[in-house]
Structures are given as structure tokens and as C-alpha cells.
Design a protein around this motif. Structure first.
Motif, PDB file in Angstrom:
ATOM      1  N   GLY A   1       4.389  10.336  -7.557  1.00  0.00           N
ATOM      2  CA  GLY A   1       4.886  10.168  -8.926  1.00  0.00           C
ATOM      3  C   GLY A   1       6.198   9.434  -9.035  1.00  0.00           C
ATOM      4  O   GLY A   1       6.997   9.732  -9.935  1.00  0.00           O
TER       5      GLY A   1
ATOM      6  N   SER B   1       3.914   5.762  -5.726  1.00  0.00           N
ATOM      7  CA  SER B   1       3.814   5.845  -7.186  1.00  0.00           C
ATOM      8  C   SER B   1       2.663   6.734  -7.647  1.00  0.00           C
ATOM      9  O   SER B   1       2.774   7.412  -8.679  1.00  0.00           O
ATOM     10  N   THR B   2       1.571   6.780  -6.887  1.00  0.00           N
ATOM     11  CA  THR B   2       0.402   7.564  -7.318  1.00  0.00           C
ATOM     12  C   THR B   2       0.452   9.005  -6.815  1.00  0.00           C
ATOM     13  O   THR B   2       0.312   9.952  -7.584  1.00  0.00           O
ATOM     14  N   HIS B   3       0.710   9.187  -5.519  1.00  0.00           N
ATOM     15  CA  HIS B   3       0.675  10.523  -4.940  1.00  0.00           C
ATOM     16  C   HIS B   3       1.937  11.320  -5.230  1.00  0.00           C
ATOM     17  O   HIS B   3       1.880  12.525  -5.472  1.00  0.00           O
TER      18      HIS B   3
ATOM     19  N   THR C   1       8.744   6.650 -10.121  1.00  0.00           N
ATOM     20  CA  THR C   1       8.845   5.718 -11.237  1.00  0.00           C
ATOM     21  C   THR C   1       9.267   4.350 -10.729  1.00  0.00           C
ATOM     22  O   THR C   1       9.789   4.215  -9.609  1.00  0.00           O
TER      23      THR C   1
ATOM     24  N   GLU D   1       0.830  -1.206   0.000  1.00  0.00           N
ATOM     25  CA  GLU D   1       0.000   0.000   0.000  1.00  0.00           C
ATOM     26  C   GLU D   1       0.866   1.259   0.000  1.00  0.00           C
ATOM     27  O   GLU D   1       0.551   2.239  -0.692  1.00  0.00           O
TER      28      GLU D   1
ATOM     29  N   LYS E   1       2.261   1.794  -3.410  1.00  0.00           N
ATOM     30  CA  LYS E   1       1.234   2.311  -4.312  1.00  0.00           C
ATOM     31  C   LYS E   1       1.035   3.807  -4.100  1.00  0.00           C
ATOM     32  O   LYS E   1       0.875   4.578  -5.061  1.00  0.00           O
ATOM     33  N   LYS E   2       1.083   4.254  -2.845  1.00  0.00           N
ATOM     34  CA  LYS E   2       0.964   5.683  -2.568  1.00  0.00           C
ATOM     35  C   LYS E   2       2.162   6.458  -3.111  1.00  0.00           C
ATOM     36  O   LYS E   2       2.023   7.579  -3.597  1.00  0.00           O
TER      37      LYS E   2
END
Length: 401
Positions: free
Chosen positions: A79, A75-77, A81, A69, A72-73
């Protein structure tokens, strides 16, 4: 490690902590202050005894790995790589949590020192001198004669490689022995003499003795040297700048008394900065007071990569609202002249500043000094959150550096 807080990149240059190059052996009681971050437990109250303080020990279980989790945060919040996430995982695998729990902590035992020192440099006056062991003594030690020295040269020529260079000959000259006997007796001989007094300690010189052509030091300068521990040459090498000079009038029953006011900054251009104020009826006395006060108030300024600050800082001093912003390499110093001179004295080369509301020069200088001292160091933030310091590159310049 839980939480999506970005940490230092493996490929970034570590920021060397700037500190004053002398030991703080002072008898004054240590001041207690509130912690900089809410999650850092306070060490003790003002009047608490050391034995009654409940100490928290850091273990390897406190440093937890990233969960799916958290990745994932990141990479999403933020950015991140896949390559950056792989670098973070490599850093997690390379750092042992046990080392962080045992080494990256501050001692809290009763025998802990009240000041911070790496103990890597031997001070010739404070520390006990390191002497050679008695086994290095050789009573049969003697100098080589001409025939023995010629044999060494002949042996060097016989064993000389084909592509010999001047560097090989210089190494042979430096390592060639001049005596016959124990090698340790020549390289590190035993001596019963006391170590020589280091240069620059003017206070240890015999009173009444001066070198030919040496100028006598003023009593005020001698007092400043005793208070700070700096030598006369170090004080003269400081960069000093008078930023505010104006006349003030004090109305008394005897009439108006005029005096002149100086606000001066001093720094070495390598992370030390101080400000001082002086006021007197004579301009020279006021200037000297401000100059000496600025040197006495020198403080280490944290610098990221020895060129900019750690993140943006906002400070309010009176009616002055100041914001210092970090910038990438080559940006320069883009701010008003007072802040520009302070950055030059502190050794900061990339910075931007914004001053809103009032622009009083004295409050602007004091607010800038407080902002430089109130930076949030990534090491302290990571220690307060209980995380490893792996990647903070995303925080600065959006990963463009």
C-alpha cells in the motif's frame, strides 16, 4: 535493490544504539554462536583459525536498485503511495552504494578488535592522553598589562555593532586574550605533567585515604565495582526493584531448612536492564545477592526512538508463552505489573504484552528479558538480505507515525 522488503523512511528518527559506556577489555575467549538469520553466513566454526576462514567481501554491486516489478509489489501488497515511492527513490539516489560497501561493514582482518567501540571518546586511563604539540610553546609569553587590556576594550567599543546584545559582550569576554605572544600557547599550552586521575575511579585511590565525612565502602560493594567498572554513584543511581520474594524449604536428612528467595531487576532507564536471583537464610543477604547479580547482568536493550521495541516478539519460557507488541507514541505500557516494572527500568514507555497459558512470575520475568534481547534490528535484517536501510516506517504502526 530487489525484493519488496520495506526499509527505513528518510524522515524517521534514527534509533541510537544503546550500549554500555565502557570498553570490554576481557581476556575470556569470544563465544561463537549461530547467526540470527539464515542468510547471514557464519563467521567461523568453534575451532577454526582466523587465517582459514573464507571471508565474503561486500561490493557496490551487491546493493541493487528497485526494479519496476518491485515497485509494483510495494504499491499493491504494502500500500505504498506515490509520494512514499518517490521518497524511497530519493533515498536511493542520495546513498552511494560504495559507501555502504566500505563503511557499513564489520572488520574481519587479523587486526580487528574483539569488541565493538566507536573510538570517539578518549578514556583517560586506557587511552594515551592527547598532548599539545611542542610548537605551542612560547618562551616570551607574558600577561597583558592594564593599558593593553584597556586598548582591547576600546577596540571592542569602536567596532561594536548598532544592535549590540549581552551575548556579544559575553563572546568578547570569552575570546579576549590575556597574554601577549603565541595564541596557541595560551589556548592549548604544552604541559609535561601527567593527566589528572578522573573522578569516580575509586580503585585508583590511595589505600587508607578518605575524604572528611566519607563512609567506608563495604568489601562486597568494592568487589562489585571492580567487576562491573561502575562507580559507587552510578550503582546508587540504578533503578532497582524486587519483583519476586518468597520463602523456600529444602528438605534434608537434618530436617527442613528454610531460606528466602529474591528475584530483582535493575536498570538505568536509558536502555540497560538486568535480572538477578539470590537465596539465603537471611533476607538481607538474599536481597543483596539479587541486587548485585542484577547489576552484573546488565545488558543493552534495543529501543526504537528510545521509547518502544522493534516489532513484535514471541518467546516461550517453560509453560509461559509471552508476546511483546510495539505501540505508537502516547500508548503507554499496558501489561501486567512485572513487565511494567521491567519496562520502566529499561526506559520503554510504549508497549503492550500478552501472557498466555502459565503465568508463573519467575518465568514471566525471564521470558520478558529474553524477548527484549531477541529483537530483530532492521539494520541486521537489511544487512542479511543485502539491501539498503531506507524505509521501515511501513512496518511500524502502518505508516501512521
Amino acid at each position: 535493490m530487489n525484493g519488496p522488503a520495506p526499509l527505513r523512511c528518510l524522515f524517521s528518527k534514527p534509533a541510537a544504539p544503546s550500549r554500555c559506556l565502557r570498553r570490554n577489555l576481557h581476556s575470556t575467549k569470544q563465544l561463537f554462536r549461530q547467526p540470527d538469520f539464515p542468510k547471514i553466513p557464519n563467521k567461523a566454526t568453534r575451532d577454526a583459525l582466523r587465517k582459514n576462514v573464507v571471508r565474503t567481501t561486500t561490493t557496490a554491486d551487491d546493493f541493487k536498485a528497485y526494479s519496476d516489478e518491485d515497485k509494483k509489489k510495494l504499491s499493491t501488497h504494502f500500500g505504498y503511495t506515490p509520494a512514499q515511492l518517490a521518497a524511497i527513490e530519493a533515498g536511493e539516489a542520495a546513498i552511494d552504494p560504495k559507501d555502504l560497501a566500505e563503511q557499513a561493514t564489520i572488520r574481519e582482518d587479523p587486526f580487528a578488535f574483539e569488541y565493538y567501540d566507536d573510538f570517539a571518546t578518549i578514556h583517560p586511563v586506557i587511552d594515551k592522553p592527547v598532548r599539545a604539540p611542542e610548537s605551542n610553546y612560547d618562551p616570551k609569553l607574558r600577561y597583558k598589562n592594564e593599558d593593553e587590556i584597556a586598548e582591547d576594550f576600546a577596540k571592542f567599543i569602536e567596532e561594536m555593532p548598532e544592535n549590540v546584545s549581552k551575548l556579544d559582550y559575553m563572546k568578547f569576554i570569552d575570546n579576549m586574550r590575556l597574554t601577549v605572544g603565541k595564541e596557541e600557547a595560551e589556548r592549548n599550552p604544552v604541559s609535561s605533567l601527567a593527566p589528572a586521575i578522573p573522578k569516580g575511579l575509586e580503585s585508583l585511590r590511595r589505600p587508607g585515604t578518605r575524604k572528611p565525612g566519607e563512609v567506608e565502602i563495604e568489601p562486597k560493594m568494592k568487589r562489585l565495582m571492580r567487576q562491573t567498572g561502575y562507580s559507587l554513584d552510578e550503582i546508587r543511581r540504578f533503578r532497582v526493584k524486587n519483583l519476586v520474594v518468597h520463602r523456600v524449604v529444602n528438605g534434608t536428612r537434618m530436617g527442613k531448612i528454610q531460606s528466602i528467595y529474591f528475584l530483582t531487576i535493575a536498570g538505568n532507564g536509558k536502555g540497560l536492564l538486568g535480572i538477578g536471583e539470590g537465596k539465603s537464610r537471611e533476607a538481607e543477604d538474599a536481597r543483596r545477592q539479587a541486587h548485585h547479580a542484577a547489576i552484573r547482568n546488565l545488558q543493552p536493550i534495543p529501543r526504537y526512538e528510545d521509547r518502544t521495541i522493534y516489532g513484535d516478539v514471541k518467546v516461550k519460557m517453560g509453560a509461559v508463552e509471552l508476546e511483546l507488541m510495539t505501540r505508537p507514541p502516547g500508548f503507554g505500557i499496558r501489561c501486567q505489573d512485572k513487565i511494567f516494572e521491567m519496562c520502566r527500568c529499561a526506559g520503554i514507555s510504549d508497549l503492550a504484552a500478552r501472557v498466555t497459558r502459565s503465568r508463573n512470575p519467575m518465568n514471566t520475568i525471564k521470558a520478558t528479558f529474553q524477548a527484549l534481547l531477541r529483537q530483530k534490528i532492521p539494520d541486521e535484517v537489511a544487512r542479511g538480505l543485502g539491501k539498503k536501510l531506507v524505509d521501515v516506517r511501513k512496518v511500524y504502526y502502518s505508516g501512521n507515525v
